[in-house]
Design a protein around this motif. Structure first.
Motif, mmCIF file in Angstrom:
data_model
loop_
_atom_site.group_PDB
_atom_site.id
_atom_site.type_symbol
_atom_site.label_atom_id
_atom_site.label_comp_id
_atom_site.label_asym_id
_atom_site.label_seq_id
_atom_site.Cartn_x
_atom_site.Cartn_y
_atom_site.Cartn_z
ATOM 1 N N MET A 93 -30.321 -4.451 -20.890
ATOM 2 C CA MET A 93 -29.351 -3.928 -21.228
ATOM 3 C C MET A 93 -28.704 -5.016 -22.130
ATOM 4 S SD MET A 93 -27.411 -0.965 -21.747
ATOM 5 C CE MET A 93 -28.078 0.191 -20.575
ATOM 6 N N LYS A 94 -28.388 -4.929 -23.303
ATOM 7 C CA LYS A 94 -27.701 -5.744 -24.221
ATOM 8 C C LYS A 94 -26.165 -5.501 -24.335
ATOM 9 C CE LYS A 94 -31.436 -7.918 -26.397
ATOM 10 N NZ LYS A 94 -31.727 -9.115 -25.558
ATOM 11 N N ALA A 95 -25.377 -6.522 -24.429
ATOM 12 C CA ALA A 95 -24.130 -6.200 -24.558
ATOM 13 C C ALA A 95 -23.590 -7.037 -26.084
ATOM 14 C CB ALA A 95 -23.041 -6.760 -23.385
ATOM 15 N N GLY A 96 -22.986 -6.511 -26.819
ATOM 16 C CA GLY A 96 -22.509 -6.976 -28.055
ATOM 17 C C GLY A 96 -21.057 -6.712 -28.625
ATOM 18 N N ILE A 97 -20.596 -7.592 -29.077
ATOM 19 C CA ILE A 97 -19.193 -7.418 -29.951
ATOM 20 C C ILE A 97 -19.363 -7.309 -31.233
ATOM 21 C CG2 ILE A 97 -17.045 -8.503 -30.546
ATOM 22 C CD1 ILE A 97 -17.277 -10.158 -28.149
ATOM 23 N N PHE A 98 -19.249 -5.888 -31.588
ATOM 24 C CA PHE A 98 -19.569 -5.673 -33.031
ATOM 25 C C PHE A 98 -18.183 -5.552 -33.817
ATOM 26 C CE2 PHE A 98 -23.216 -4.229 -30.965
ATOM 27 C CZ PHE A 98 -24.089 -3.918 -31.903
ATOM 28 N N PHE A 99 -18.280 -6.493 -34.915
ATOM 29 C CA PHE A 99 -16.998 -6.539 -35.666
ATOM 30 C C PHE A 99 -17.251 -5.595 -36.831
ATOM 31 C CE2 PHE A 99 -16.652 -10.263 -33.243
ATOM 32 C CZ PHE A 99 -15.098 -10.439 -33.067
ATOM 33 N N THR A 100 -16.418 -4.389 -36.852
ATOM 34 C CA THR A 100 -16.412 -3.468 -38.033
ATOM 35 C C THR A 100 -15.323 -3.556 -38.836
ATOM 36 O OG1 THR A 100 -15.730 -1.656 -36.725
ATOM 37 C CG2 THR A 100 -18.135 -2.010 -36.337
ATOM 38 N N GLY A 101 -15.206 -2.364 -39.760
ATOM 39 C CA GLY A 101 -14.203 -2.387 -40.695
ATOM 40 C C GLY A 101 -12.848 -2.140 -39.882
ATOM 41 N N SER A 102 -13.179 -1.363 -38.809
ATOM 42 C CA SER A 102 -11.733 -0.948 -37.996
ATOM 43 C C SER A 102 -11.585 -1.960 -37.019
ATOM 44 C CB SER A 102 -11.905 0.456 -37.570
ATOM 45 O OG SER A 102 -13.141 0.435 -36.656
ATOM 46 N N GLY A 103 -12.366 -2.914 -36.692
ATOM 47 C CA GLY A 103 -11.917 -3.940 -35.822
ATOM 48 C C GLY A 103 -13.024 -4.096 -34.905
ATOM 49 N N PRO A 104 -13.146 -5.158 -33.721
ATOM 50 C CA PRO A 104 -14.099 -5.228 -32.810
ATOM 51 C C PRO A 104 -14.328 -4.103 -31.914
ATOM 52 C CG PRO A 104 -12.373 -6.896 -32.877
ATOM 53 C CD PRO A 104 -12.026 -6.003 -33.716
ATOM 54 N N ILE A 105 -15.491 -3.848 -31.433
ATOM 55 C CA ILE A 105 -15.886 -2.899 -30.473
ATOM 56 C C ILE A 105 -16.807 -3.548 -29.658
ATOM 57 C CG2 ILE A 105 -15.051 -0.817 -31.437
ATOM 58 C CD1 ILE A 105 -17.900 -0.209 -32.058
ATOM 59 N N LEU A 106 -16.865 -3.451 -28.110
ATOM 60 C CA LEU A 106 -17.851 -3.614 -27.237
ATOM 61 C C LEU A 106 -18.779 -2.487 -26.707
ATOM 62 C CD1 LEU A 106 -19.036 -5.984 -25.636
ATOM 63 C CD2 LEU A 106 -17.391 -5.293 -23.898
ATOM 64 N N LEU A 107 -19.967 -2.936 -27.201
ATOM 65 C CA LEU A 107 -21.158 -1.888 -27.065
ATOM 66 C C LEU A 107 -22.154 -2.368 -26.059
ATOM 67 C CD1 LEU A 107 -21.944 -0.739 -30.813
ATOM 68 C CD2 LEU A 107 -20.264 0.457 -29.158
ATOM 69 N N LEU A 108 -22.657 -1.582 -25.225
ATOM 70 C CA LEU A 108 -23.810 -1.690 -24.478
ATOM 71 C C LEU A 108 -25.060 -0.751 -24.819
ATOM 72 C CD1 LEU A 108 -22.128 -1.191 -20.967
ATOM 73 C CD2 LEU A 108 -22.672 -3.479 -22.157
ATOM 74 N N THR A 109 -25.999 -1.336 -25.175
ATOM 75 C CA THR A 109 -27.264 -0.872 -25.536
ATOM 76 C C THR A 109 -28.652 -1.317 -25.014
ATOM 77 O OG1 THR A 109 -28.488 -0.178 -27.553
ATOM 78 C CG2 THR A 109 -27.529 -2.642 -27.448
ATOM 79 N N SER A 110 -29.513 -0.133 -24.837
ATOM 80 C CA SER A 110 -30.851 -0.614 -24.256
ATOM 81 C C SER A 110 -31.893 -0.995 -25.348
ATOM 82 C CB SER A 110 -31.506 0.748 -23.569
ATOM 83 O OG SER A 110 -31.415 1.664 -24.540
ATOM 84 N N TYR A 111 -31.422 -1.077 -26.372
ATOM 85 C CA TYR A 111 -32.324 -1.698 -27.639
ATOM 86 C C TYR A 111 -32.648 -3.092 -27.498
ATOM 87 C CZ TYR A 111 -31.617 2.923 -29.990
ATOM 88 O OH TYR A 111 -31.625 4.137 -30.303
ATOM 89 N N GLU A 112 -33.875 -3.411 -28.231
ATOM 90 C CA GLU A 112 -34.154 -4.922 -27.810
ATOM 91 C C GLU A 112 -33.218 -6.001 -28.557
ATOM 92 O OE1 GLU A 112 -36.815 -6.190 -26.137
ATOM 93 O OE2 GLU A 112 -37.014 -4.182 -25.365
ATOM 94 N N SER A 113 -32.528 -5.540 -29.601
ATOM 95 C CA SER A 113 -31.634 -6.484 -30.546
ATOM 96 C C SER A 113 -30.585 -5.602 -31.164
ATOM 97 C CB SER A 113 -32.656 -7.176 -31.475
ATOM 98 O OG SER A 113 -32.890 -6.182 -32.585
ATOM 99 N N LEU A 114 -29.764 -6.285 -31.378
ATOM 100 C CA LEU A 114 -28.405 -5.802 -32.075
ATOM 101 C C LEU A 114 -28.660 -5.319 -33.435
ATOM 102 C CD1 LEU A 114 -25.709 -7.979 -30.501
ATOM 103 C CD2 LEU A 114 -26.688 -5.925 -29.655
ATOM 104 N N ASP A 115 -29.908 -5.548 -34.036
ATOM 105 C CA ASP A 115 -30.317 -5.253 -35.485
ATOM 106 C C ASP A 115 -31.586 -4.416 -35.423
ATOM 107 O OD1 ASP A 115 -31.948 -7.419 -35.010
ATOM 108 O OD2 ASP A 115 -31.467 -8.336 -36.776
#
Length: 97
Positions: free
Chosen positions: A1-23
């Motif tokens: 599992m990967k954890a990532g802070i995503f800075f988007t147009g509406s502000g940061p969110i913290l996501l957990l994902t099973s994908y290999e990378s954040l891109d």
């Protein structure tokens, strides 16, 4: 599992994902269907996320209503931004649709 802070147009969110990378292309596609077409993401250590979010982390991971490949752990941008120091974030991943 990967954890990532995503800075988007509406502000940061913290996501957990099973994908290999954040891109990962499938993650990018899933985020785009949710209206997130542009972001700067920083991976953070999942163990630190687990420690800092405690029971909330466990609840989110056990929530069967959320897809197993992408879970929103925190969408309070101010809170997310203040939970991790910059030196705890991996190099940025940028996506621009």
């Amino acid at each position: 599992m990967k954890a990532g802070i995503f800075f988007t147009g509406s502000g940061p969110i913290l996501l957990l994902t099973s994908y290999e990378s954040l891109d990962d292309p499938q993650l990018v596609e899933k985020l785009e269907t949710k209206g997130i077409k542009r972001y700067i993401a920083f991976e953070v250590d999942e163990e630190k996320v687990r420690e800092r979010y405690g029971m909330h982390y466990t609840v989110v991971m056990n929530d069967l209503r959320q897809a197993s490949d992408l879970r929103v752990l925190d969408y309070d941008g101010h809170h997310v931004f203040n939970m991790f120091r910059f030196d705890e974030m991996h190099p940025p991943v940028k996506h621009d649709a």
